[in-house]
Motif scaffolding. Sequence first.
Motif, PDB file in Angstrom:
ATOM      1  N   ASP A   1     -61.298 -42.089 -46.368  1.00  0.00           N
ATOM      2  CA  ASP A   1     -60.700 -43.149 -46.498  1.00  0.00           C
ATOM      3  C   ASP A   1     -61.611 -44.500 -46.529  1.00  0.00           C
ATOM      4  O   ASP A   1     -61.190 -45.574 -46.227  1.00  0.00           O
ATOM      5  CB  ASP A   1     -59.528 -43.461 -45.312  1.00  0.00           C
TER       6      ASP A   1
ATOM      7  N   GLU B   1     -59.421 -49.708 -47.404  1.00  0.00           N
ATOM      8  CA  GLU B   1     -59.035 -51.080 -47.065  1.00  0.00           C
ATOM      9  C   GLU B   1     -59.317 -52.020 -48.376  1.00  0.00           C
ATOM     10  O   GLU B   1     -58.434 -52.993 -48.587  1.00  0.00           O
ATOM     11  CB  GLU B   1     -60.006 -51.707 -46.108  1.00  0.00           C
ATOM     12  N   THR B   2     -60.225 -51.616 -49.230  1.00  0.00           N
ATOM     13  CA  THR B   2     -60.364 -52.056 -50.570  1.00  0.00           C
ATOM     14  C   THR B   2     -59.307 -52.194 -51.300  1.00  0.00           C
ATOM     15  O   THR B   2     -58.325 -53.010 -51.832  1.00  0.00           O
ATOM     16  CB  THR B   2     -61.683 -51.887 -51.127  1.00  0.00           C
TER      17      THR B   2
ATOM     18  N   LYS C   1     -55.889 -51.233 -50.378  1.00  0.00           N
ATOM     19  CA  LYS C   1     -54.965 -52.206 -49.913  1.00  0.00           C
ATOM     20  C   LYS C   1     -55.050 -53.622 -50.401  1.00  0.00           C
ATOM     21  O   LYS C   1     -53.755 -53.995 -50.868  1.00  0.00           O
ATOM     22  CB  LYS C   1     -54.567 -51.958 -48.460  1.00  0.00           C
ATOM     23  N   LYS C   2     -55.925 -54.044 -50.126  1.00  0.00           N
ATOM     24  CA  LYS C   2     -56.131 -55.537 -50.591  1.00  0.00           C
ATOM     25  C   LYS C   2     -56.123 -55.788 -51.989  1.00  0.00           C
ATOM     26  O   LYS C   2     -55.258 -56.591 -52.775  1.00  0.00           O
ATOM     27  CB  LYS C   2     -57.530 -56.298 -50.060  1.00  0.00           C
TER      28      LYS C   2
END
Length: 306
Positions: free
Chosen positions: A193, A197-198, A200-201
């Motif tokens: 994963d 985070e990148t 999702k943004k």
Amino acid sequence: MYQQTLESAYLDKAEKLLAWLLNNPSSGANNLAWGYNFIWQSPIFLQKKYEPNTVVSVFAGEAFIHAYRVTGKQQYLDAATSVGKFILSDLPVLHDNDEELAIAYVLRDVDAVVLNNQVLAGAFLIKLWKHIKQDNIKESAIRLINYTVNRKTEYNAWYYTFPCNKSLIVHDNYHTGGIIDGLVEFYQETGDDRYMETYKKSLEYYRVNLFEANGAPRWMNNKAYPFDIHGSAQGVISFVKASTIFPEYIKEAEKVLDWTVKNLYNKKRCEFIYRKGRFWKWNYSLMRWCNAWMGRAMADFIYHVK
């Protein structure tokens, strides 16, 4: 469509198309590769007709990976492996260190890196790695994706090229969609994963800034028109892919698809048209950018919405 319906006619047609690809690669590379069937002017190079390039070769390679997963036929995995060798052995290297790798779009040195190109290649290689388990392929995939991820803006978007002044494209629709797809595909193939985070943004940036509220695909973040069929198709593909992890995004895919059928589909000719401007439409159609891409988008939607 074969996976959804199990109708052999779809599989037969798919395999005939794959056979044509195998019999008609571009010349000039040591491994299987393909290019556009027309002369193409990029912001950073002029490409000859049929000259092989990364993006077209990756799309063909993706088809062979998909075919191998559906049929189990070794010839398709062999073809995909050859495309992987084209990416890693034939294309000029523009940047290379322990953490990052960047390759040229074409078989010659250029003075800018096309950012979506790196993620497309990386995502394809990670799918290939899943079947042949060669560590150098996974390592190269990660470094290719790292190159683009590390050049994200502070507001979670990407320019078309690095340096950004080599192209007039700011943050456009379908190249952005291709980048975010590659990030989530890496997670789906590996369970790693590191890019989520990148993802999702940037997915939210894509939804908010590159589509109108009614589902129309914006041309760029700072310009709505023209509404381009490739942006529509990419939106459906990207939001369907997102919905496999975040189910709420299927509503976004449906909204884009509804707008596209109402505004860019020519019922009399049974085909999707190229673009819609503020005052007029581009009523002609192209196989690759219009109908083939929308065909893929609709097939993805049908397959995932059961």
